[in-house]
Design an enzyme around this catalytic site. Structure first.
Site, PDB file in Angstrom:
ATOM      1  N   LEU A 105      17.302   0.471 -15.678  1.00 40.56           N
ATOM      2  CA  LEU A 105      17.658  -0.592 -16.610  1.00 40.56           C
ATOM      3  C   LEU A 105      16.435  -1.130 -17.335  1.00 40.56           C
ATOM      4  O   LEU A 105      16.564  -1.893 -18.290  1.00 40.56           O
ATOM      5  CB  LEU A 105      18.371  -1.716 -15.859  1.00 40.56           C
ATOM      6  N   HIS A 138      21.588   4.662 -10.848  1.00 41.53           N
ATOM      7  CA  HIS A 138      21.041   4.912 -12.188  1.00 41.53           C
ATOM      8  C   HIS A 138      22.110   5.396 -13.180  1.00 41.53           C
ATOM      9  O   HIS A 138      22.327   4.793 -14.236  1.00 41.53           O
ATOM     10  CB  HIS A 138      19.932   5.959 -12.146  1.00 41.53           C
ATOM     11  N   LYS A 186       1.682   1.895  -5.306  1.00 43.43           N
ATOM     12  CA  LYS A 186       0.528   2.574  -5.899  1.00 43.43           C
ATOM     13  C   LYS A 186       0.861   3.174  -7.256  1.00 43.43           C
ATOM     14  O   LYS A 186       0.047   3.131  -8.185  1.00 43.43           O
ATOM     15  CB  LYS A 186       0.019   3.658  -4.941  1.00 43.43           C
ATOM     16  N   THR A 212       0.829  -1.209   0.000  1.00 39.75           N
ATOM     17  CA  THR A 212       0.000   0.000   0.000  1.00 39.75           C
ATOM     18  C   THR A 212       0.863   1.259   0.000  1.00 39.75           C
ATOM     19  O   THR A 212       0.352   2.365   0.186  1.00 39.75           O
ATOM     20  CB  THR A 212      -0.926   0.017   1.236  1.00 39.75           C
ATOM     21  N   ARG A 227      12.226  18.727 -15.948  1.00 37.89           N
ATOM     22  CA  ARG A 227      12.350  17.293 -15.735  1.00 37.89           C
ATOM     23  C   ARG A 227      12.909  16.690 -17.020  1.00 37.89           C
ATOM     24  O   ARG A 227      12.297  16.790 -18.078  1.00 37.89           O
ATOM     25  CB  ARG A 227      11.001  16.674 -15.389  1.00 37.89           C
ATOM     26  N   LYS A 242      17.719  18.119  -7.726  1.00 33.79           N
ATOM     27  CA  LYS A 242      16.319  18.444  -7.504  1.00 33.79           C
ATOM     28  C   LYS A 242      16.119  19.943  -7.620  1.00 33.79           C
ATOM     29  O   LYS A 242      17.070  20.725  -7.500  1.00 33.79           O
ATOM     30  CB  LYS A 242      15.875  17.953  -6.119  1.00 33.79           C
TER      31      LYS A 242
END
Length: 795
Positions: free
Chosen positions: A214, A275, A47, A42, A373, A368
Site C-alpha cells: 500500500l 498484498h 537493515k 538488527t 522478478r 517463487k
C-alpha cells in the site's frame, strides 16, 4: 539527552539558514520530541528497509521543529548487538533532494541519535520507559509521541503490546503508535484471537498494521487514477467491457533462509491474502466520494469482501519448486522421508457477486523461483475491433491498463494505458508522462503502444508508509475489519488445499509452460500435464488403488465409497443418470435437495461439469429449510441458489423453495406453509414420489430437519411438517419420513473425518427413528444408497 538537543540545534541552524524555519501549520501534528523504537532493530527487514525509512523521516521532518531519538531493540545484550546496529545504520542513503553537504551532516547527526537497547524481559521495557520519561523531564523537552515498530514474529505481538502498555506509554497529550508487520495471523481464527489480544493493550487508533504494497507509489495511485479518469473509465469499468483482471507478483528467489516462517505460511498466506488482495479491492471497490475518508474507503472495501464468491480447491492451482523440500529438510532438520505440501506457487481465480463484475474472472498469481522478478495488475478489456488486413495496427492489439509495480523489463513503476483505449489525464505534479522510450515490451506490447505515466520522484514503499505513520494517517493501513474480512474469505480455500499435493516445477526459465493454467467456468486447472511426478508413498495414500471407487453394503443398503473428489464425481454422475432416465420415461425429473455443507461440492460439480444435465425438465424441491428469510445466508435455499441454481438454465417455475415466510411472518402454523408445500407436491409430483432425494446426516443422527426426540410418528401421513431444532434457528420446515420413503431413490451423503465416529456408531445401532432419525430412512419401494467418503468410513 544532550546529544539529542545539540544535534537538533546544530542541524536546525544549518537548515534555517538554507530554507528558513518551517512554521507549524494549523492542524499539524504536535511539534516536540519523538522517540522511535524498532523492536527487532538488527533484523533483516530493519537493515534492508526500516532504518532507511526512518532516516528519510528524520531528514524530512527535523527542519519542522521536531527532535528525535532512535532505539534499535533486540534480545541480545547491548555490547554484542551494537556493532550490528551501526553496521546497518551506516548503509542508509540520503534523499535525492539533499545536497552533498547537508546529506553528510544529516547522516552524521542521525547516527549520533541512535542507540541499541536490549528488550527481552518486562524489566527491560520498564527500564526503557523510565529512560524515555527521564530524558524529557531532565531537559524540559515537550513530547510529541512514541513510535514502536514491531519487526518481530507475530506470536510475540501480544506480549510486547502488553509491555508497551504497562511501561512505555507516553506522557499526557502525546501520541502512541505501534506498527505491526504481517503476518497478522495464520487464518481467520488466529487473526481474530490476535486482534482480541492486542485490543486489551492498545486502542485501535494506536495500531498500524503495515502492508508495504500500500506504500508503493503505483498502488497508492490506483484510486486517484480511477477518479481522475472517471469520464473514460466509468462506461467501461464493468463485466461488459473487461475480459479479466490479472494481479501478478513473480519472484526469482527461493525461500532459503526463511523456511521456518515460509513452511508454515506458503505463498497464499505470504503475499496473496494481503498484498494482492488489497490491490484487488482497490481495483474493484466503489469509488468513495472522498478518497481521504478512511471510513468510507473501508466501507467500500468491505462491500467487495461481502460479495466475493466462495473459493474451493477447484478455484486454484498450486505448485512447489523442486528443491524446496530439500531446503525444508535441511533448515527444519527433517528426515529424507519428510515431504512438505507447502505451495510456493499459486494461481487463483476469484469472482465478485455483484452486477458490475458478475462472471468476470479476477486472477491472482504469485510464485517463487519463476522466470523474472515482476509485479503488476492488468485490466484486459474486450476488443470489439476486427481487423481485416492491418493486423499490426494499434486497434488490433489488446486494450489494457497496466499498473506496473516495478522491476521486469521496464524497471521503473508506471501506469500504462494502451493507445487504443484513451489518453489518461495527468493526476498531479508528482506524476509525469514519458514520451521517449527504450526498445522494450510490456506484457507482449511495445512500450510505444502505451501512454506511460510514472512518478516524478521515485520513493521507497516503507519510507512512504513510515511518513504516513508519523503524520497519523491510517488510509494506507489494514484495519481490524478489513483484516478479518480478508481472512474470512481466504481461510476456507487454505483449509481445502491443506492436503493437496502441489505440482513440482524446476524453477526459473526451465519451468517453461508447466505452470500455465486455464480457466473453465469457475474452475482452474493446469494447461499441461506435469512432467515431474510425486512418489505415491509421499502423498499419504497407500497406492493407486486408494483412489478407486469402492462399492459394498452399509446398514444392509447399497454403499458407494471413495476419496472425496471421486465420490462427488460418482454422485453427480448417478444424479444425471437418474435425471435422464426420468425425463426419458416421463418428461420430468423431481429432485429434492437438503441443506448443510456436505452437498456444496456436489452443487459446484453439477454447475461446472454437467452441461448436458436436463435442467429444463428438472424440478428442484427442498428437503428442509430454516425458518429465516430466503435471502439470508442461513437459508438452505440461498445456499442452493448461490452454488447451483444461478449457474444453470432452469425455468423459474421449476424451482420450489419452501414457504417458510408468509404474511411477513416466519413459520407460523396457522399460515399453513407446510400444507401449501404438501399441496404443491401432491399436484406436481406423480404419486408424491420424488425421483431422487438427497440427504445428509448430522452428528446426532438427524436427517433433513428431523431431530432425535421429536416424535416423528406424530407426523402421521403428512408429507411436510414444522419441526424444532436444538440449534438456532430452532424452527424448521421439513419433509417427513413418509415423504422421503416414498421416493424412487434416496441418497445419503456423508463426508469428512469428523463423521467417522458417527458412521461407526450407526453401523451398530438398530432402527430407532426417534433416537436416530436417519435409521427411519427405509424407502418403501425405492432404493437407498449411502455415499460415504473414505475419511468418514475409515477415519
Amino acid at each position: 539527552m544532550w546529544k539529542v538537543v545539540w544535534a537538533t540545534l546544530l542541524l536546525l541552524a544549518t537548515v534555517c539558514a538554507q530554507r528558513g524555519y518551517a512554521k507549524e501549520t494549523k492542524g499539524a501534528p504536535k511539534v516536540g520530541h519523538v522517540s522511535v523504537v524498532i523492536v527487532g532493530g538488527t533484523g533483516d527487514l530493519a537493515k534492508k528497509y526500516l532504518w532507511q525509512g526512518f532516516f528519510h523521516l528524520y531528514a524530512n521532518q527535523v527542519s519542522s521543529g521536531y527532535s528525535f531519538s532512535f532505539y534499535g531493540g533486540g534480545l541480545l545484550p547491548k555490547d554484542k548487538a551494537t556493532p550490528f546496529l551501526f553496521e546497518a545504520l551506516k548503509g542508509v542513503v540520503c534523499p535525492r533532494e539533499l545536497s552533498v553537504e547537508r546529506c553528510a551532516l544529516v547522516k552524521e547527526q542521525f547516527l549520533k541519535l541512535a542507540e541499541y537497547w536490549q528488550l527481552k524481559t518486562s524489566e527491560d521495557y520498564q527500564a526503557l520507559g523510565k529512560h524515555l520519561t527521564e530524558q524529557l523531564t531532565q531537559e524540559g523537552i515537550v513530547e510529541a509521541g512514541r513510535l514502536f515498530y514491531l519487526s518481530v514474529p507475530a506470536f510475540a505481538y501480544a506480549d510486547i503490546a502488553e509491555r508497551i502498555n504497562n511501561s512505555c506509554r507516553p506522557t499526557d497529550g502525546a501520541w502512541l503508535r505501534v506498527v505491526l508487520e504481517k503476518p497478522f495471523g495464520h487464518d481467520f481464527s488466529s487473526a481474530q484471537l490476535l486482534s482480541t489480544q492486542l485490543g486489551t493493550s492498545l486502542k485501535d487508533e494506536e495500531m498500524y498494521r503495515i502492508d508495504h504494497y500500500l506504500g508503493k507509489q503505483v498502488v497508492s495511485k490506483i484510486l486517484p487514477f480511477r477518479r481522475e479518469n472517471s469520464k473514460h473509465l466509468d462506461p467501461i469499468w464493468n463485466k461488459h467491457h473487461i475480459e479479466r483482471v490479472e494481479i501478478v507478483l513473480k519472484e526469482t528467489l527461493d525461500a532459503r533462509g526463511r523456511i521456518p516462517f515460509y513452511d508454515q505460511y506458503g505463498v497464499i498466506r505470504d503475499v496473496i491474502q494481503n498484498h494482492l488482495t488489497e490491490v484487488m479491492t482497490l481495483l474493484t471497490m466503489g469509488l468513495p466520494a472522498n478518497l481521504s475518508d478512511v471510513k468510507e474507503v473501508l466501507r467500500n472495501k468491505l462491500k467487495i469482501f461481502s460479495a466475493l464468491q466462495h473459493l474451493d480447491r477447484n478455484c486454484a492451482t498450486i505448485g512447489q519448486y523442486q528443491n524446496y523440500n530439500l531446503e525444508v529438510q535441511e533448515e527444519l532438520n527433517k528426515t529424507k522421508e519428510y515431504y512438505s505440501l507447502t505451495p510456493t506457487f499459486a494461481g487463483i481465480m476469484v469472482h465478485i457477486d455483484i452486477a458490475q463484475y458478475e462472471k468476470m474472472p479476477i486472477i491472482l498469481t504469485s510464485g517463487k523461483m519463476l522466470d523474472e522478478r515482476l509485479g503488476y495488475a492488468r485490466i484486459l478489456f474486450k476488443n470489439d475491433i476486427f481487423c481485416v488486413q492491418s493486423h499490426n495496427s494499434v486497434h488490433c492489439k489488446p486494450k489494457q491498463i497496466v499498473f506496473y509495480f516495478g522491476h521486469g523489463t521496464l524497471q521503473y513503476p508506471a501506469i500504462l494505458v494502451s493507445k487504443n483505449l484513451f489518453k489518461p489525464d495527468l493526476m498531479d505534479t508528482e506524476w509525469k508522462e514519458i514520451t521517449e522510450h527504450k526498445d522494450v515490451s510490456v506484457l507482449g506490447m511495445p512500450i510505444s503502444d502505451y501512454y506511460v505515466l510514472t512518478p516524478t520522484v521515485q520513493r521507497e514503499a516503507y519510507a512512504e508508509l513510515i511518513s504516513h505513520i508519523f503524520q497519523g494517517r491510517k488510509d494506507s493501513f489494514i484495519s481490524t475489519e478489513n483484516l478479518l474480512a480478508s481472512w474470512g474469505f481466504w481461510t476456507p480455500l487454505l483449509h481445502g488445499l491443506a492436503k493437496t499435493s502441489p505440482r513440482l516445477y524446476p524453477g526459473g526459465a526451465d519451468n517453461g509452460n508447466m505452470l500455465d493454467f486455464k480457466l473453465l467456468g469457475r474452475e482452474v486447472t493446469f494447461a499441461n500435464e506435469a512432467v515431474v511426478m510425486i512418489p505415491q508413498d509421499h502423498m499419504g495414500g497407500s497406492g493407486a488403488e486408494s483412489f478407486q471407487v469402492m462399492q459394498g453394503k452399509y446398514r444392509s443398503a447399497e454403499m458407494v465409497s471413495a476419496w472425496p473428489e471421486e465420490l462427488i464425481v460418482r454422485l453427480a454422475a448417478d444424479l444425471q443418470a437418474s435425471a435422464e432416465k426420468a425425463v426419458r420415461e416421463g418428461g420430468r425429473f423431481h429432485l429434492a435437495l437438503s441443506g448443510g455443507s456436505s452437498p456444496l461440492a456436489l452443487f459446484q460439480r453439477l454447475a461446472r461439469h454437467h452441461y448436458s444435465f436436463p435442467w429444463r425438465d428438472t424440478h428442484v424441491w427442498m428437503v428442509d429449510e430454516r425458518c429465516v428469510p430466503l435471502t439470508e445466508l442461513d437459508s438452505n435455499f440461498r445456499t442452493l441458489h448461490d452454488h447451483l441454481l444461478q449457474h444453470v438454465k432452469m425455468p423459474y417455475f421449476n424451482i420450489h423453495p419452501m414457504p417458510v415466510q408468509m404474511n411477513q411472518r416466519l413459520c407460523v402454523e396457522e399460515d399453513s406453509g407446510a400444507l401449501l408445500y404438501e399441496r404443491d407436491i401432491n399436484q406436481l409430483v406423480n404419486a408424491s414420489s420424488f425421483h431422487f432425494v438427497l440427504l445428509g446426516v448430522g452428528y446426532d443422527g438427524h436427517t433433513a430437519s428431523l431431530f432425535p426426540g421429536s416424535k416423528l410418528d406424530a407426523h402421521g401421513d403428512s408429507l411436510v411438517a414444522l419441526t424444532e431444532s436444538p440449534a438456532k434457528p430452532h424452527q424448521r420446515m421439513s419433509l417427513t419420513l413418509r415423504a422421503i420413503n416414498q421416493a424412487q431413490k434416496v441418497g445419503v451423503l456423508v463426508m469428512g473425518k469428523s463423521k467417522h465416529e458417527l458412521v461407526t456408531q450407526l453401523s451398530r445401532v438398530k432402527d430407532n427413528p426417534n433416537k436416530w432419525p436417519i435409521t427411519g430412512i427405509r424407502p418403501t419401494s425405492g432404493r437407498l444408497v449411502w455415499y460415504i467418503d473414505y475419511d468418514a468410513l475409515l477415519g
